[in-house]
Enzyme design. Sequence first.
Site, PDB file in Angstrom:
ATOM      1  N   ARG A  10      37.515  36.671  51.562  1.00  0.00           N
ATOM      2  CA  ARG A  10      38.864  36.930  51.061  1.00  0.00           C
ATOM      3  C   ARG A  10      39.406  38.184  51.722  1.00  0.00           C
ATOM      4  O   ARG A  10      38.760  39.232  51.707  1.00  0.00           O
ATOM      5  CB  ARG A  10      38.838  37.128  49.539  1.00  0.00           C
ATOM      6  CG  ARG A  10      40.172  37.624  49.001  1.00  0.00           C
ATOM      7  CD  ARG A  10      40.218  37.688  47.484  1.00  0.00           C
ATOM      8  NE  ARG A  10      39.630  38.881  46.909  1.00  0.00           N
ATOM      9  CZ  ARG A  10      40.187  39.588  45.910  1.00  0.00           C
ATOM     10  NH1 ARG A  10      41.346  39.194  45.388  1.00  0.00           N
ATOM     11  NH2 ARG A  10      39.591  40.648  45.437  1.00  0.00           N
ATOM     12  N   ARG A  51      52.140  49.519  40.673  1.00  0.00           N
ATOM     13  CA  ARG A  51      51.205  50.632  40.844  1.00  0.00           C
ATOM     14  C   ARG A  51      51.874  51.966  40.571  1.00  0.00           C
ATOM     15  O   ARG A  51      53.077  52.124  40.803  1.00  0.00           O
ATOM     16  CB  ARG A  51      50.649  50.640  42.279  1.00  0.00           C
ATOM     17  CG  ARG A  51      49.699  49.495  42.545  1.00  0.00           C
ATOM     18  CD  ARG A  51      49.167  49.515  43.976  1.00  0.00           C
ATOM     19  NE  ARG A  51      48.423  48.307  44.249  1.00  0.00           N
ATOM     20  CZ  ARG A  51      47.142  48.129  43.912  1.00  0.00           C
ATOM     21  NH1 ARG A  51      46.468  49.091  43.319  1.00  0.00           N
ATOM     22  NH2 ARG A  51      46.547  46.987  44.177  1.00  0.00           N
ATOM     23  N   LYS A 193      46.189  32.223  41.151  1.00  0.00           N
ATOM     24  CA  LYS A 193      45.345  33.171  40.421  1.00  0.00           C
ATOM     25  C   LYS A 193      45.827  33.249  38.976  1.00  0.00           C
ATOM     26  O   LYS A 193      46.986  33.580  38.715  1.00  0.00           O
ATOM     27  CB  LYS A 193      45.396  34.539  41.096  1.00  0.00           C
ATOM     28  CG  LYS A 193      44.671  34.540  42.448  1.00  0.00           C
ATOM     29  CD  LYS A 193      44.903  35.830  43.216  1.00  0.00           C
ATOM     30  CE  LYS A 193      44.215  37.017  42.591  1.00  0.00           C
ATOM     31  NZ  LYS A 193      44.537  38.272  43.336  1.00  0.00           N
ATOM     32  N   THR A 251      35.697  38.663  39.816  1.00  0.00           N
ATOM     33  CA  THR A 251      35.816  40.041  39.328  1.00  0.00           C
ATOM     34  C   THR A 251      34.686  40.502  38.406  1.00  0.00           C
ATOM     35  O   THR A 251      34.384  39.849  37.414  1.00  0.00           O
ATOM     36  CB  THR A 251      37.203  40.283  38.676  1.00  0.00           C
ATOM     37  OG1 THR A 251      38.203  39.877  39.597  1.00  0.00           O
ATOM     38  CG2 THR A 251      37.408  41.756  38.362  1.00  0.00           C
TER      39      THR A 251
HETATM   40  P1  PGA Z   1      42.508  41.027  42.349  1.00  0.00           P
HETATM   41  O1  PGA Z   1      42.441  39.644  41.572  1.00  0.00           O
HETATM   42  O2  PGA Z   1      41.114  41.429  42.700  1.00  0.00           O
HETATM   43  O3  PGA Z   1      43.340  40.715  43.532  1.00  0.00           O
HETATM   44  O4  PGA Z   1      43.176  41.930  41.367  1.00  0.00           O
HETATM   45  C1  PGA Z   1      41.352  39.251  40.809  1.00  0.00           C
HETATM   46  C2  PGA Z   1      41.430  39.702  39.366  1.00  0.00           C
HETATM   47  O5  PGA Z   1      42.452  40.207  38.911  1.00  0.00           O
HETATM   48  O6  PGA Z   1      40.428  39.480  38.679  1.00  0.00           O
HETATM   49 MN    MN Z   2      44.243  40.544  39.951  1.00  0.00          MN
END
Ligand code: PGA
Ligand code: MN
Length: 459
Positions: A10, A51, A193, A251
């Site tokens: 990724r 952010r 996602k 994650t």
């Molecule tokens: P990210 O997405 O790592 O791009 O934030 C995955 C998540 O939020 O678990």
């Molecule tokens: Mn995320």
Amino acid sequence: MLHAGMTVARINFSHGEHATHAETVQMLREVARTEGKVLALLADLQGPKLRLGHVKAGGMQLALGDEIVLTPHPGQPAMIQLPHPDLIAAVSPGSRLVIGDGEVEFAVAEKQGDTLRCIVTVPGLLGSRKGVSAPGADLAISSITPKDRTDLGMVCELDFDYVALSFVRTAEDVIELRRLMKETGCDIPIIAKIEKSEAIAHLEEIRDVADGMMVARGDLGIDMPAQEVPLLQKRIISCCNEVGKPVITATQMLQSMVEHPRPTRAEASDVANAILDGTDAVMLSNETATGSYPVESVLMMKQIAENIEPAFPYDTWRNKRQSIAPNSASTTEAISAAACSVAEQVGARAIVATTTSGYSARQIARHRPPIAIMAVSPSAKTQRRLALVWGVDCLLVPTFLHTDEMLQVTMQALEPFNLHANDTVVITAGVPFGLSGKTNMIQVQSIDAEKGLSLADDI
Ligand code: PGA
Ligand code: MN
């Protein structure tokens, strides 16, 4: 990492520059080629991730009850920049602001114009450019930001195998991304996602328009209570399993391996349980992006997978497969389910799916047969894309037009299986050959003792 078991890489467009992404992609392709490995590349678009601005070097240590003032404007001493007026507009006194993965949290105490006076409710170290989220706040911004549009140009140019869209809320977000890609003349499968409560409310609609999903537990566990994530993970996974679209569980899977060479036992269980839930892929983030033990993390994940797979509830999945309702399946789906049953009943060594798009291989994998699945495809793209799918290996073969040629490529695909006389394999194909989405044939072949190790070619 490739040798340790990485099958998909990724590239996270939340970080880095276009030039470095191009270099990384080139390096990954080169390494995969020289090592003779199949590696799919997934581009992850940042989406509307909000952010904080810069905080002083080394961060700010915040104590419980400290007061913090947030402003959209840069360069205000004694204030912290939150460069998102739309977020500020969407919150009100009492709203929660969760920073990072929840390591710090504020409660909004007062709003004066466009500045927010907040009280620290979860103390900790506040770092620069940390993600900010306001659980429950309804932000009227598109899931595809101007940055995503620019990044998408690069994603198309670099010809990624998958593109993931962050913070998807509805099916419309996915449809919009597909439309944008079409304008650019590219067509890359989309991974939605799932990290917002809105997406949970529209799960099936999103699944139907996307090509796969990610259980994005990091942000999902901020937008929704962390204690709800385990069950949501199971729901998202089975939602994808139902239709044979790949699903990634992501994650904190081996989070402690960022700093330690061994995972916690809880983490090892988490990876195994995601696999038992039916996930196609397990993902590492910090562990491999910034951690001290990237190779060890990949290897650990592979070893956990290899250890749990023999204990997979194959019986339960067989029962599910055998209870497919009348008039509910396409020809490819029916053939794929039947191929699993036939293969089990005749004790086949492998199921070989000859496939152009990979669809039939995904449909076979969806039923989790306890038998090896080999896809054979003339498309290198299909070969890479299948790297995300549970249990499928794919061999790249020349296009075939006749049954003899098909049997030849099948034999090639079966080489690693070390077949013996009278071993049986089950083959699925679409006749006429070479058309996409037309799987309509199952063939049971046994190895011919007389002709040496070739498939008996009487059909
Ligand atoms: P990210 O997405 O790592 O791009 O934030 C995955 C998540 O939020 O678990
Ligand atoms: Mn995320």
